[in-house]
Design a protein around this motif. Structure first.
Motif, PDB file in Angstrom:
ATOM      1  N   LEU A   1      29.430  55.260  71.149  1.00 26.14           N
ATOM      2  CA  LEU A   1      28.990  54.088  70.388  1.00 26.14           C
ATOM      3  C   LEU A   1      27.753  53.450  71.022  1.00 26.14           C
ATOM      4  CD1 LEU A   1      31.268  51.297  68.971  1.00 26.14           C
ATOM      5  CD2 LEU A   1      29.270  50.703  70.304  1.00 26.14           C
ATOM      6  N   LEU A   2      27.809  53.208  72.322  1.00 26.97           N
ATOM      7  CA  LEU A   2      26.665  52.604  72.997  1.00 26.97           C
ATOM      8  C   LEU A   2      25.465  53.544  72.987  1.00 26.97           C
ATOM      9  CD1 LEU A   2      28.380  50.885  76.068  1.00 26.97           C
ATOM     10  CD2 LEU A   2      27.695  49.851  73.901  1.00 26.97           C
ATOM     11  N   GLY A   3      25.745  54.838  73.086  1.00 27.24           N
ATOM     12  CA  GLY A   3      24.671  55.813  73.005  1.00 27.24           C
ATOM     13  C   GLY A   3      23.987  55.792  71.650  1.00 27.24           C
ATOM     14  N   ALA A   4      24.772  55.620  70.594  1.00 28.73           N
ATOM     15  CA  ALA A   4      24.188  55.540  69.251  1.00 28.73           C
ATOM     16  C   ALA A   4      23.284  54.316  69.133  1.00 28.73           C
ATOM     17  CB  ALA A   4      25.306  55.491  68.204  1.00 28.73           C
ATOM     18  N   CYS A   5      23.693  53.209  69.740  1.00 27.95           N
ATOM     19  CA  CYS A   5      22.881  51.985  69.687  1.00 27.95           C
ATOM     20  C   CYS A   5      21.586  52.136  70.481  1.00 27.95           C
ATOM     21  CB  CYS A   5      23.679  50.801  70.210  1.00 27.95           C
ATOM     22  SG  CYS A   5      25.084  50.316  69.165  1.00 27.95           S
ATOM     23  N   THR A   6      21.677  52.671  71.704  1.00 29.41           N
ATOM     24  CA  THR A   6      20.468  52.833  72.521  1.00 29.41           C
ATOM     25  C   THR A   6      19.537  53.875  71.908  1.00 29.41           C
ATOM     26  OG1 THR A   6      21.635  54.401  73.968  1.00 29.41           O
ATOM     27  CG2 THR A   6      21.601  52.091  74.645  1.00 29.41           C
ATOM     28  N   ASN A   7      20.099  54.928  71.326  1.00 25.39           N
ATOM     29  CA  ASN A   7      19.264  55.942  70.679  1.00 25.39           C
ATOM     30  C   ASN A   7      18.556  55.366  69.456  1.00 25.39           C
ATOM     31  OD1 ASN A   7      19.826  58.010  72.491  1.00 25.39           O
ATOM     32  ND2 ASN A   7      21.619  58.702  71.351  1.00 25.39           N
ATOM     33  N   PHE A   8      19.227  54.466  68.742  1.00 27.37           N
ATOM     34  CA  PHE A   8      18.600  53.796  67.602  1.00 27.37           C
ATOM     35  C   PHE A   8      17.377  53.006  68.064  1.00 27.37           C
ATOM     36  CE2 PHE A   8      18.152  49.896  65.089  1.00 27.37           C
ATOM     37  CZ  PHE A   8      17.962  50.425  63.809  1.00 27.37           C
ATOM     38  N   LEU A   9      17.520  52.280  69.172  1.00 25.31           N
ATOM     39  CA  LEU A   9      16.404  51.491  69.697  1.00 25.31           C
ATOM     40  C   LEU A   9      15.285  52.395  70.213  1.00 25.31           C
ATOM     41  CD1 LEU A   9      18.405  48.770  71.667  1.00 25.31           C
ATOM     42  CD2 LEU A   9      17.379  48.558  69.393  1.00 25.31           C
ATOM     43  N   ARG A  10      15.635  53.475  70.895  1.00 21.98           N
ATOM     44  CA  ARG A  10      14.622  54.402  71.407  1.00 21.98           C
ATOM     45  C   ARG A  10      13.797  55.001  70.271  1.00 21.98           C
ATOM     46  NH1 ARG A  10      15.157  56.739  76.434  1.00 21.98           N
ATOM     47  NH2 ARG A  10      14.655  58.811  75.632  1.00 21.98           N
ATOM     48  N   GLY A  11      14.491  55.375  69.196  1.00 20.66           N
ATOM     49  CA  GLY A  11      13.797  55.981  68.072  1.00 20.66           C
ATOM     50  C   GLY A  11      12.960  54.978  67.296  1.00 20.66           C
ATOM     51  N   ARG A  12      13.534  53.789  67.059  1.00 24.45           N
ATOM     52  CA  ARG A  12      12.847  52.790  66.244  1.00 24.45           C
ATOM     53  C   ARG A  12      11.647  52.189  66.965  1.00 24.45           C
ATOM     54  NH1 ARG A  12      15.690  47.673  63.149  1.00 24.45           N
ATOM     55  NH2 ARG A  12      13.786  46.504  62.669  1.00 24.45           N
TER      56      ARG A  12
END
Length: 284
Positions: free
Chosen positions: A261-272
Motif C-alpha cells: 500500500l505504501l509502495g503504491a502511494c510513493t510510486n504514484f508520487l514518483r511517477g506524477r
C-alpha cells in the motif's frame, strides 16, 4: 562533532550534493554498528540510492543510534535499509534512534526503511527532527509490526514511540509545520480496541511535505488505498511558506499488505512528480 556527548552504539552522517546532473555524497562518516553500502542509481534521473546497514542485526536495551543526513540544494536522495529493524528485549532502558534530516532548496529525500519489528518486552523510541526548505520534497514511509512471542500473542512489547518534528526554514525564519507523535503502549492500553488499532495488528505511516501537496492529492491517495485490506485515513497540515504536509495512517494485519500500500502511494508520487518508474529495491 558528535550529536551527543555520550557514546552511541552506531552513528551515521551523510551529506548529499548535486554534481553535473547526479547526486553524490560530499561527506560520509560512520562509526560503530551503522554504515551504508556503496551508492547506486536506479534510473537515469540522477537520484542516488543509499542502503543503511546495521551489522549487529538488532537494537537492544540502552542502544543509541544516531543518523544525520543533509541533502543540499538541488540534490536527490533515496535512503532505505538492508532489512527490517528488530528491537528485542530492552530490560532496564529503551533502545533509541535519533535522526536529524535537513533538506536544501529544490532537494528531495525519500526515506523508505523496511519495517520496524518490536518483540516481547521491547521498548523503542525514535526521534526525528526534519528541517525543510519550502521548495524541497520529503517523503517518509514506515511500517510497525509486532514481533513473535512464545505464547503466540501479539503486542507483547512494552512501548513504541515515534516522534517527528517537521520545521520549514525560509529566509532565516523557522516555523513548525507538524509535530507527529505516535505512542503505542500495550501494557497500559487495549491497543486493539476502538479508537486505536481497531482490531488490527500492523500500522503504516506515510509523511509527505511538498509545495504540491493539497486536498486533491490527499483525495487521490486515499482513493488509491481503497483496494487494499487496510483501514486508512489521510490528514493535511496547514500551509506554511507555500509548502504543506500530508500524513497517511493505515492499519492492517499484514506487513506485506502495508508495504504494498505504501509502495503504491510513493510510486504514484514518483511517477506524477518526477516521471520515474515504480520503485524496485530488489532486496530479497
Amino acid at each position: 562533532m558528535s550529536l551527543v556527548a555520550t557514546a552511541a552504539r552506531g552513528e551515521l552522517r551523510l551529506r548529499i550534493a548535486q554534481r553535473s546532473g547526479r547526486s553524490v555524497a560530499s561527506r560520509q562518516f560512520h562509526e560503530g554498528a551503522l554504515r551504508v553500502l556503496r551508492p547506486h542509481y536506479l534510473d537515469d534521473s540522477g537520484q542516488v540510492c543509499y542502503v543503511m546497514v546495521n551489522p549487529g542485526g538488532a537494537y537492544l536495551g540502552a542502544d543509541l543510534f544516531l543518523i544525520d543526513v543533509e541533502v543540499e540544494d538541488g540534490a536527490d536522495l533515496l535512503l532505505t535499509t538492508q532489512s527490517a529493524t528488530k528491537v528485542y528485549r530492552t530490560p532496564g532502558s529503551f533502545a533509541e534512534q535519533r535522526m536529524s534530516l535537513r533538506l536544501g532548496e529544490g532537494s528531495r529525500l525519500e526515506l523508505v526503511p523496511d519495517q520496524l519489528i518490536a518483540y516481547r518486552e521491547a521498548s523503542y523510541r525514535q526521534n526525528s527532527h526534519i528541517s525543510l526548505h519550502p521548495t524541497s520534497c520529503f517523503v517518509m514511509a514506515e511500517v510497525i509490526t509486532p514481533g513473535w512471542s512464545p505464547d503466540g500473542a501479539a503486542f507483547r512489547f512494552e512501548e513504541v514511540r515515534l516522534r517527528n518534528e517537521i520545521r520549514v526554514e525560509d529566509e532565516n525564519v523557522t516555523q513548525l509545520l507538524a509535530l507527529d507523535n505516535l505512542l503505542i503502549r500495550p501494557p497500559l492500553n487495549d491497543v486493539t480496541g476502538l479508537g486505536f488499532m481497531e482490531g488490527f495488528s500492523h500500522l503504516g505511516s506515510l509523511v509527505v511535505v511538498d509545495p504540491r501537496v493539497d486536498q486533491g492529492l490527499a483525495d487521490q491517495l486515499h482513493e488509491l488505498t481503497r483496494g487494499f485490506e487496510a483501514y486508512t485515513g489521510v490528514s493535511l497540515t496547514a500551509t506554511i511558506a507555500g509548502t504543506t504536509g500530508l500524513v497517511l495512517r493505515s492499519l492492517s494485519n499484514s506487513t506485506e499488505e502495508l508495504n504494498t500500500l505504501l509502495g503504491a502511494c510513493t510510486n504514484f508520487l514518483r511517477g506524477r512528480w518526477y516521471g520515474q518508474e515504480p520503485l524496485n529495491l530488489r532486496k530479497y
